[in-house]
Motif scaffolding. Structure first.
Motif, PDB file in Angstrom:
ATOM      1  N   GLY A 139      23.478  11.962  78.619  1.00 23.79           N
ATOM      2  CA  GLY A 139      24.179  12.749  79.630  1.00 23.79           C
ATOM      3  C   GLY A 139      23.864  12.302  81.037  1.00 23.79           C
ATOM      4  N   TYR A 140      22.645  11.835  81.261  1.00 22.86           N
ATOM      5  CA  TYR A 140      22.228  11.430  82.606  1.00 22.86           C
ATOM      6  C   TYR A 140      22.812  10.074  82.997  1.00 22.86           C
ATOM      7  CZ  TYR A 140      19.169  10.344  86.555  1.00 22.86           C
ATOM      8  OH  TYR A 140      18.696  10.016  87.796  1.00 22.86           O
ATOM      9  N   ASN A 141      22.843   9.146  82.080  1.00 18.39           N
ATOM     10  CA  ASN A 141      23.154   7.763  82.419  1.00 18.39           C
ATOM     11  C   ASN A 141      24.517   7.245  81.991  1.00 18.39           C
ATOM     12  OD1 ASN A 141      20.723   7.032  83.744  1.00 18.39           O
ATOM     13  ND2 ASN A 141      19.693   6.857  81.785  1.00 18.39           N
ATOM     14  N   GLY A 196      23.738  17.578  84.123  1.00 19.48           N
ATOM     15  CA  GLY A 196      23.331  18.593  85.092  1.00 19.48           C
ATOM     16  C   GLY A 196      22.193  18.111  85.978  1.00 19.48           C
ATOM     17  N   SER A 197      21.216  17.425  85.385  1.00 17.96           N
ATOM     18  CA  SER A 197      20.098  16.876  86.159  1.00 17.96           C
ATOM     19  C   SER A 197      20.577  15.842  87.166  1.00 17.96           C
ATOM     20  CB  SER A 197      19.073  16.233  85.216  1.00 17.96           C
ATOM     21  OG  SER A 197      18.494  17.178  84.356  1.00 17.96           O
ATOM     22  N   HIS A 198      21.467  14.958  86.702  1.00 16.57           N
ATOM     23  CA  HIS A 198      21.951  13.902  87.592  1.00 16.57           C
ATOM     24  C   HIS A 198      22.798  14.475  88.723  1.00 16.57           C
ATOM     25  CE1 HIS A 198      22.910   9.318  87.540  1.00 16.57           C
ATOM     26  NE2 HIS A 198      22.671   9.757  88.766  1.00 16.57           N
ATOM     27  N   LEU A 224      12.510  16.809  80.429  1.00 13.99           N
ATOM     28  CA  LEU A 224      13.144  15.969  81.436  1.00 13.99           C
ATOM     29  C   LEU A 224      14.000  16.787  82.406  1.00 13.99           C
ATOM     30  CD1 LEU A 224      14.087  13.116  78.970  1.00 13.99           C
ATOM     31  CD2 LEU A 224      12.545  12.849  80.921  1.00 13.99           C
ATOM     32  N   CYS A 225      14.746  17.757  81.870  1.00 14.14           N
ATOM     33  CA  CYS A 225      15.614  18.554  82.729  1.00 14.14           C
ATOM     34  C   CYS A 225      14.804  19.410  83.701  1.00 14.14           C
ATOM     35  CB  CYS A 225      16.527  19.432  81.874  1.00 14.14           C
ATOM     36  SG  CYS A 225      17.794  20.296  82.828  1.00 14.14           S
ATOM     37  N   LEU A 226      13.778  20.094  83.218  1.00 13.90           N
ATOM     38  CA  LEU A 226      12.970  20.934  84.108  1.00 13.90           C
ATOM     39  C   LEU A 226      12.279  20.108  85.190  1.00 13.90           C
ATOM     40  CD1 LEU A 226      11.255  23.614  81.807  1.00 13.90           C
ATOM     41  CD2 LEU A 226      13.008  23.979  83.548  1.00 13.90           C
TER      42      LEU A 226
END
Length: 387
Positions: free
Chosen positions: A88-90, A135-137, A173-175
């Motif tokens: 999801g991030y990359n 969401g993190s990105h 990773l998300c937190l």
């Protein structure tokens, strides 16, 4: 009209959808659109909805009032993210077709419509590939693009017993990303939400937990968010008898007095939002508020741990008869989640379990080590704050 609402992934879109229902925006019960902080001047929601799969957003389109959203703000991918934070991030980054690019473009256009942009509220999950990873990105990109704007995360943690073998990595990773790039996190636990939704149904038997629908849980979360984020305007209290002591007991009923290790829970600060046409007994020094501070175990070193906001009306109740009390606490119960996540993730990481699933999307050892350090530091700070 200063906030942009960003709904990411299945969980984020479903919760936000219930929020718009709760606020009466879907069925048209909210008549003051021009004064509505959730909409632009044209009456359309200031929201961007994104998911890597089309099912939830298509369903939302059918249920939503026609014209409530801008069609261009509904962004759908062609493939899921496999409940993998790294995916999801990359995936992918350098393409105008990427979800990240499309979402940032639509967010930019919404920001340009604001009279004065103050920030973004992000709805998402901590465990899903899209909600956690993308969401993190997005938080990282928004912070870089709009450094003066506030970022508030409304995040949902999965059941502790497990929903996915990758959830501990995803939460870790998300937190850690949220800790670095957001200004605040409204954190909900599925286990806790399930118990509270069950109580709201008037049932106490643990065996009927399966009868609590996902809709009921999402509605509970949406109601909490509405209680906190709908604007208030302080007013002179009027006469009346509202049983705030009873409401405080109801709010604090599910609080665990101590952690899993036996340490007493505490709060460094509280925000209490009371909405009623009678608030005479809900002053900061009232018995109800003192009871609230004791129940949440406010630390002694903070001389003013409680912030109290009051409003004479509730957008969710046009009759003016409803009264509500919503409490947001910086509570040490987060330590239990941090400990559990760190322990599980560290065991998996030491055994190199599933690491190749993250490495193939560019998530290396440095990302994991930094995430472990970030969450360990947060845990240590919470532990020391209660001393």
């Amino acid at each position: 009209m200063s906030t942009v609402w960003l709904q990411v992934g299945q969980c984020g879109n479903q919760i936000a959808q219930e929020l718009w229902h709760t606020l009466g925006l879907v069925d048209g019960s909210c008549r003051k659109i021009d004064r509505n902080p959730f909409c632009s001047r044209d009456g359309k929601l200031s929201a961007v909805c994104v998911d890597s799969e089309s099912k939830v957003i298509k369903k939302m389109q059918k249920q939503m009032k026609k014209g409530l959203f801008r069609e261009s703000n509904l962004i759908v991918g062609k493939q899921g993210r496999g409940k993998n934070w790294a995916c999801g991030y990359n995936k992918p980054l350098n393409s105008e077709e990427s979800l990240l690019y499309k979402t940032m473009e639509r967010l930019r256009k919404e920001v340009e419509l604001r009279d004065c942009y103050s920030g973004t509220v992000l709805f998402h999950s901590l465990s899903g590939g899209t909600g956690a990873g993308l969401g993190s990105h997005l938080c990282e990109e928004i912070r870089d693009e709009y450094p003066l704007g506030q970022i508030l995360s409304v995040a949902v943690a999965p059941y502790q017993t497990g929903e996915c073998p990758l959830q501990h990595y995803n939460i870790l990773l998300c937190l850690s990303w949220l800790q670095r790039y957001t200004d605040g996190i409204f954190l909900f636990y599925n286990d806790d939400v399930l118990r509270r939704a069950l109580a709201s149904m008037g049932k106490k038997n643990i065996r009927v937990l399966s009868q609590v629908s996902l809709l009921s849980m999402n509605t509970y979360i949406a109601d909490c968010v509405a209680g906190l984020l709908f604007p208030v305007s302080n007013f002179e209290p009027t006469r009346g008898q509202v049983f705030w002591d009873s409401m405080v007991s109801s709010v604090t009923h599910f609080l665990d007095p101590e952690s899993s290790t036996g340490s007493p829970h505490y709060s460094t600060s509280l925000l209490s939002v009371a909405r009623s046409n009678h608030c005479s007994l809900i002053q900061p020094q009232s018995s109800a508020m003192k009871k609230l501070q004791r129940a949440y175990g406010c630390v002694s070193w903070n001389p003013f741990p409680l912030s109290l906001w009051t409003a004479s009306c509730d957008m969710r109740d046009p009759t003016g008869q409803r009264h509500s009390l919503t409490v947001c606490a910086n509570h040490s119960s987060i330590v239990d989640l941090l400990k559990h996540t760190l322990e599980k993730a560290q065991k998996m990481y030491s055994a190199k379990a599933y690491i190749h699933w993250y490495r193939q999307y560019g998530c290396g050892e440095g990302d994991f080590e930094q995430a472990f350090d970030t969450l360990s530091s947060v845990e240590a700070e919470y532990c020391s704050a209660g001393e």
